[in-house]
Scaffold this active site. Structure first.
Site, PDB file in Angstrom:
ATOM      1  NE  ARG A   1      32.625  36.229  40.496  1.00 47.48           N
ATOM      2  CZ  ARG A   1      33.688  36.861  40.487  1.00 47.48           C
ATOM      3  NH1 ARG A   1      33.883  37.651  41.506  1.00 47.48           N
ATOM      4  NH2 ARG A   1      34.547  36.567  39.656  1.00 47.48           N
TER       5      ARG A   1
ATOM      6  CD  GLU B   1      47.584  38.009  30.367  1.00 45.59           C
ATOM      7  OE1 GLU B   1      46.768  38.240  31.104  1.00 45.59           O
ATOM      8  OE2 GLU B   1      47.967  38.641  29.607  1.00 45.59           O
TER       9      GLU B   1
HETATM   10  P1  AMP Z   1      39.733  30.648  34.524  1.00 46.47           P
HETATM   11  O1  AMP Z   1      40.520  29.912  35.271  1.00 46.47           O
HETATM   12  O2  AMP Z   1      40.440  31.570  33.617  1.00 46.47           O
HETATM   13  O3  AMP Z   1      38.544  29.767  34.045  1.00 46.47           O
HETATM   14  O4  AMP Z   1      38.967  31.820  35.474  1.00 46.47           O
HETATM   15  C1  AMP Z   1      37.896  31.499  36.077  1.00 46.47           C
HETATM   16  C2  AMP Z   1      37.776  32.592  37.449  1.00 46.47           C
HETATM   17  O5  AMP Z   1      38.044  33.788  37.130  1.00 46.47           O
HETATM   18  C3  AMP Z   1      36.405  32.190  37.754  1.00 46.47           C
HETATM   19  O6  AMP Z   1      36.166  32.159  39.069  1.00 46.47           O
HETATM   20  C4  AMP Z   1      35.603  33.567  37.657  1.00 46.47           C
HETATM   21  O7  AMP Z   1      35.017  34.076  38.575  1.00 46.47           O
HETATM   22  C5  AMP Z   1      36.828  34.518  37.255  1.00 46.47           C
HETATM   23  N1  AMP Z   1      36.695  35.349  35.965  1.00 46.47           N
HETATM   24  C6  AMP Z   1      37.533  35.006  34.800  1.00 46.47           C
HETATM   25  N2  AMP Z   1      37.129  35.841  33.861  1.00 46.47           N
HETATM   26  C7  AMP Z   1      36.226  36.645  34.045  1.00 46.47           C
HETATM   27  C8  AMP Z   1      35.471  37.699  33.486  1.00 46.47           C
HETATM   28  N3  AMP Z   1      35.598  38.029  32.292  1.00 46.47           N
HETATM   29  N4  AMP Z   1      34.230  38.119  34.337  1.00 46.47           N
HETATM   30  C9  AMP Z   1      34.062  37.687  35.736  1.00 46.47           C
HETATM   31  N5  AMP Z   1      34.866  36.756  36.238  1.00 46.47           N
HETATM   32  C10 AMP Z   1      35.782  36.189  35.700  1.00 46.47           C
END
Ligand code: AMP
Length: 172
Positions: free
Chosen positions: A61, A98
């Site tokens: 996205r 995780e």
């Molecule tokens: P992070 O590495 O944990 O910051 O995860 C970020 C990526 O995971 C981004 O590209 C988001 O599009 C996706 N993502 C993580 N959690 C969510 C959520 N609750 N809703 C939608 N997309 C998420």
């Protein structure tokens, strides 16, 4: 468009992709012409005078928001993809999930030494993906201008992982 109007275009989907995760779905916003415009404008806004050379979008996205933001800033657009998707020689950086680790990659010619770089994604959760993207920029010799997101999940503290300018539009 106000922040609350933008927020009303995000759909909350409980227990996706697994139980306990509240997924913030941006597809209704993408379908709304005024919402899409406002979101792109709001994510780009603090960096308009920042002389950005490259906007990097994080798969998938981040590509949607990153490309029009690059146009708005007069910058080139580059891809940060999950491991194994890019055809050319690439820089690679790993980050913890995780369970286990994941890896992102970027072509070696996407960012040149001294380039000023803005990283864009739809959402920051733990910040692991964005921090790995920052590592890619530094491996390439680029200079981080900042990271900008439409949505920030505050409870996960992702912004603490990013030692660069930080901007988010909607916080949850
Ligand atoms: P992070 O590495 O944990 O910051 O995860 C970020 C990526 O995971 C981004 O590209 C988001 O599009 C996706 N993502 C993580 N959690 C969510 C959520 N609750 N809703 C939608 N997309 C998420």
């Amino acid at each position: 468009m106000t922040v609350d109007q933008l927020r009303s275009l995000i759909r909350d989907v409980p227990d996706f992709p697994k139980e306990g995760i509240l997924f913030r779905d941006v597809t209704p916003l993408l379908l709304d012409p005024a919402g899409l415009n406002a979101a792109i404008e709001a994510v780009a806004e603090p960096f308009k005078q920042a002389k950005v050379d490259r906007v990097l979008g994080i798969e998938a996205r981040g590509f949607i928001f990153g490309a029009p933001i690059a146009q708005a800033l007069g910058a080139g657009f580059g891809l940060v993809r999950k491991a194994g998707k890019l055809p050319w020689e690439s820089h690679s950086a790993s980050y913890e999930l995780e369970y286990g680790i994941d890896r992102v990659e970027m072509h070696v010619d996407t960012v040149e030494a001294g380039h000023r770089v803005l990283i864009v994604d739809d959402l920051i959760a733990t910040g692991g993906t964005a921090a790995a993207a920052v590592e890619l920029v530094r491996k390439a010799g680029g200079e981080m201008v900042g990271c900008s997101f439409l949505i920030e999940l505050l409870a996960l503290g992702g912004r603490e992982k990013l030692d660069t300018e930080f901007h988010s539009v909607l916080t949850y």
